[in-house]
Design a protein around this motif. Structure first.
Motif, mmCIF file in Angstrom:
data_model
loop_
_atom_site.group_PDB
_atom_site.id
_atom_site.type_symbol
_atom_site.label_atom_id
_atom_site.label_comp_id
_atom_site.label_asym_id
_atom_site.label_seq_id
_atom_site.Cartn_x
_atom_site.Cartn_y
_atom_site.Cartn_z
ATOM 1 N N LEU A 248 0.848 -1.194 0.000
ATOM 2 C CA LEU A 248 0.000 0.000 0.000
ATOM 3 C C LEU A 248 0.887 1.249 0.000
ATOM 4 O O LEU A 248 1.919 1.287 0.680
ATOM 5 N N THR A 249 0.471 2.240 -0.743
ATOM 6 C CA THR A 249 1.304 3.420 -0.985
ATOM 7 C C THR A 249 1.854 4.030 0.295
ATOM 8 O O THR A 249 3.045 4.343 0.396
ATOM 9 N N GLN A 250 1.025 4.176 1.301
ATOM 10 C CA GLN A 250 1.439 4.870 2.523
ATOM 11 C C GLN A 250 2.423 4.056 3.360
ATOM 12 O O GLN A 250 2.990 4.571 4.332
ATOM 13 N N HIS A 251 2.660 2.803 2.995
ATOM 14 C CA HIS A 251 3.562 1.953 3.766
ATOM 15 C C HIS A 251 4.824 1.575 2.987
ATOM 16 O O HIS A 251 5.600 0.735 3.446
ATOM 17 N N ARG A 252 5.017 2.188 1.840
ATOM 18 C CA ARG A 252 6.207 1.888 1.048
ATOM 19 C C ARG A 252 7.448 2.440 1.723
ATOM 20 O O ARG A 252 7.399 3.452 2.421
ATOM 21 N N GLY A 253 8.564 1.757 1.517
ATOM 22 C CA GLY A 253 9.824 2.167 2.124
ATOM 23 C C GLY A 253 10.030 1.632 3.521
ATOM 24 O O GLY A 253 11.032 1.951 4.168
ATOM 25 N N ALA A 254 9.112 0.786 3.991
ATOM 26 C CA ALA A 254 9.211 0.246 5.359
ATOM 27 C C ALA A 254 9.673 -1.208 5.376
ATOM 28 O O ALA A 254 9.583 -1.868 6.405
ATOM 29 N N GLY A 255 10.119 -1.712 4.230
ATOM 30 C CA GLY A 255 10.621 -3.080 4.181
ATOM 31 C C GLY A 255 9.549 -4.140 4.043
ATOM 32 O O GLY A 255 9.812 -5.319 4.305
ATOM 33 N N VAL A 256 8.364 -3.747 3.598
ATOM 34 C CA VAL A 256 7.259 -4.694 3.503
ATOM 35 C C VAL A 256 7.562 -5.795 2.491
ATOM 36 O O VAL A 256 7.409 -6.994 2.777
ATOM 37 N N GLN A 257 7.993 -5.408 1.295
ATOM 38 C CA GLN A 257 8.243 -6.421 0.274
ATOM 39 C C GLN A 257 9.439 -7.305 0.618
ATOM 40 O O GLN A 257 9.448 -8.501 0.306
ATOM 41 N N ALA A 258 10.441 -6.738 1.255
ATOM 42 C CA ALA A 258 11.584 -7.558 1.675
ATOM 43 C C ALA A 258 11.133 -8.632 2.654
ATOM 44 O O ALA A 258 11.585 -9.784 2.595
ATOM 45 N N GLU A 259 10.232 -8.260 3.575
ATOM 46 C CA GLU A 259 9.739 -9.228 4.552
ATOM 47 C C GLU A 259 8.866 -10.289 3.895
ATOM 48 O O GLU A 259 8.979 -11.481 4.194
ATOM 49 N N LEU A 260 7.991 -9.880 2.990
ATOM 50 C CA LEU A 260 7.174 -10.844 2.261
ATOM 51 C C LEU A 260 8.038 -11.780 1.427
ATOM 52 O O LEU A 260 7.735 -12.978 1.304
ATOM 53 N N LEU A 261 9.107 -11.261 0.863
ATOM 54 C CA LEU A 261 10.016 -12.090 0.076
ATOM 55 C C LEU A 261 10.701 -13.122 0.953
ATOM 56 O O LEU A 261 10.723 -14.328 0.635
ATOM 57 N N ARG A 262 11.252 -12.678 2.085
ATOM 58 C CA ARG A 262 11.917 -13.619 2.992
ATOM 59 C C ARG A 262 10.957 -14.707 3.466
ATOM 60 O O ARG A 262 11.305 -15.893 3.519
ATOM 61 N N TYR A 263 9.758 -14.302 3.809
ATOM 62 C CA TYR A 263 8.789 -15.266 4.335
ATOM 63 C C TYR A 263 8.425 -16.303 3.276
ATOM 64 O O TYR A 263 8.383 -17.512 3.555
ATOM 65 N N ARG A 264 8.161 -15.843 2.062
ATOM 66 C CA ARG A 264 7.771 -16.779 1.003
ATOM 67 C C ARG A 264 8.891 -17.740 0.661
ATOM 68 O O ARG A 264 8.650 -18.924 0.357
ATOM 69 N N LEU A 265 10.127 -17.270 0.697
ATOM 70 C CA LEU A 265 11.246 -18.173 0.427
ATOM 71 C C LEU A 265 11.317 -19.264 1.491
ATOM 72 O O LEU A 265 11.606 -20.432 1.190
ATOM 73 N N GLY A 266 11.053 -18.903 2.735
ATOM 74 C CA GLY A 266 11.030 -19.897 3.798
ATOM 75 C C GLY A 266 9.925 -20.913 3.589
ATOM 76 O O GLY A 266 10.117 -22.120 3.781
#
Length: 267
Positions: free
Chosen positions: A201-219
């Protein structure tokens, strides 16, 4: 690191397109959707207005050049819109063939690959939490967050919703407390996992959201027995940088576009 067969990555991406096209057809989206395998080539095709970027032919190399012209002729004869040809590193004769057919190199479509057996992947490393979508209500929230993050046209939104409504596509939500802030998906194809569909979501960009989703999905993928992961992202985009930081190797592929004679870019 184990040497990975990139053909496996291309094949799994094509299987993901097969799922997406089938979902769009089932959902009754305007236009036709289809995929095809012509020996080494992988073809995605649609007549849907606003989704022309899906039309593509991939895995073109020295061994599959003889099949390209017949495929292009068939697409033209069946009324399909112009198709983009995507190649990896190609020999000069392949480039000459594309040029002779009126194609021009117009940009990069990187392919990222990761050996999941190389390292353990942490499921979470930040204050954000990630959950997998299970219930119908969670799927509805997932679709709302995903499409809101994309902020795409109505046509693209309908396609994204159709694709990610399928049970074969596993969805995940990132939460900041009780607030959903991002969404992402994966699909498993044999030993490969495709990480497709991700938005914040636009207002939450730059907070590492996609990096966390990426790490979780890889696990999750590693725990499910997948040995390799693949994803695509726009060149030099935040998504591409996240993939590199997560250890992905990026393979540059070139998009070749054939413009119509009236197109000013050909003059």
């Amino acid at each position: 690191m184990r040497v990975m067969d990139l053909a496996g990555a291309e094949s799994s991406l094509h299987e993901r397109f097969e799922l997406a096209c089938a979902a769009a057809t089932t959902a009754g989206l305007p236009g036709t959707f289809g995929t095809a395998k012509v020996r080494g080539l992988r073809v995605v095709m649609t007549t849907a207005v606003g989704l022309g970027f899906l039309n593509s032919i991939t895995v073109l190399d020295e061994s599959s050049t003889a099949d390209l012209s017949p495929v292009l002729d068939h697409l033209r004869a069946t009324g399909m819109p112009p198709t983009c040809v995507v190649t990896g590193s190609v020999a000069p004769e392949v480039s000459r063939l594309l040029a002779s057919l009126g194609f021009v190199a117009t940009g990069l479509r990187p392919l990222a690959v990761l050996d999941l057996s190389a390292d353990d992947v942490a499921l979470t490393t930040s204050r954000l939490t990630v959950t997998e979508v299970v219930s119908a209500a969670e799927r509805a929230t997932f679709l709302d967050v995903l499409t809101a993050g994309y902020a795409a046209s109505e046509t693209v939104e309908r396609f994204v919703r159709a694709e990610h409504s399928m049970g074969a596509i596993r969805g995940f939500l990132a939460w900041d407390g009780s607030t959903p802030v991002g969404a992402a998906a994966l699909s498993i194809h044999g030993e490969w996992v495709v990480l497709g569909g991700a938005a914040t979501l636009t207002q939450h960009r730059g907070a590492g959201v996609q990096a966390e989703l990426l790490r979780y999905r890889l696990g999750v993928a590693a725990a499910a027995g997948a040995r390799c992961a693949t994803a695509t992202a726009a060149a030099n985009s935040p998504s591409a940088r996240n993939l590199v930081r997560a250890g992905f190797r990026v393979v540059e592929r070139t998009a070749w576009t054939r413009f119509l004679p009236s197109d000013p870019r050909t003059s």
